[in-house]
Design a protein around this motif. Sequence first.
Motif: not given
Length: 331
Positions: A25-27, A31-32, A66-67, A92-95
């Motif tokens: 994920t991206l903080n 940054t990865p 950021n998805p 692309d993610a959703v939470a």
Amino acid sequence: MNLIQQLPSELLAVFREFRTCEFTTLNKSQTPVTWPTLPFCDPANNRFIITTSIGLPEKVFNVRRNPRVSLLFSDPTASGLSNPPTVLVQGDAVAPDQVGTSVAGFEEQLREVFRRQPASKMYSSNPLMRYLFDWYYMRLTIEITPRRILWWEKGDTSRLPHQVQDDGSASRGAKAALQAKGNDPTTAQVAQWQEFVRFFPSFKSAVLTAFDETGYPQSMRCQPKLDSSLHQVRIPIAAGVALRPGAASLLLHSHDEALWNQRSYMLRGQVAQEGEQWILQPDKYTPGMGVHGILGLIQFVRGARRNAANYLQKRNLPRPAIPWEAINACK
């Protein structure tokens, strides 16, 4: 378009049998951030599912900002597969902000967790463990829709990958990447580097994650070498992996055949190309599981309980009851 159902059977076997993937994920600083994670693949609905506890919510916070995420399947330990492909899923993610404790509808996945990681049964084994680890069963769900899937036969990243992608994934622009630059390390960073150097030889390989030309994180398993004089990590460039200079991370992790004795360490910083190598200049050091022994485990549990309490308090939610009988039935 259902990308997963277009894949050859050997890739579906990877998704089904691998015990972990390297999930990025991206903080806040974009940054990865990459950690080993247990994923579930749902081919019928073209998605991957990852759950995390409210005691460890950073993945979810990152996704909500950021998805864009990626999942690298590169460690076949305990999978039973011989020479499987390395597979990268970008999507692309959703939470949703919903805390789940019920196992209804998820019995199959929970049984799979117990099968893959038998020692996890101890979290619900007696009243003390239930008190200490109730946060583990307060779950947040991340759903990932794949936009592009790449794979390297037999893990050979010196060759260009096969790939499938949806319409338009490659056209999504990326933020400009920053060139890596060396800075004089602080006293704290020197101490952290020295700690990292002590643990480094016990890991057989690592996973480097940066961005590709589409703006999604891209990971590659690698054999890094240390340059202690400059506090840098040097990684041979793989011809089949297209990374961009800029923000990056390096994850080292391992587990045994029963998904136990987990150990991990992550560096974050900037990566730049120098000849036939990537040079990672770390500025953040994050020890993970199994690095600091029993003291580290105690700190980990205390931190997770504190995070869980904060998550519930900020949302004005009571501490939910855990269905221990249903969980034990899944054992």
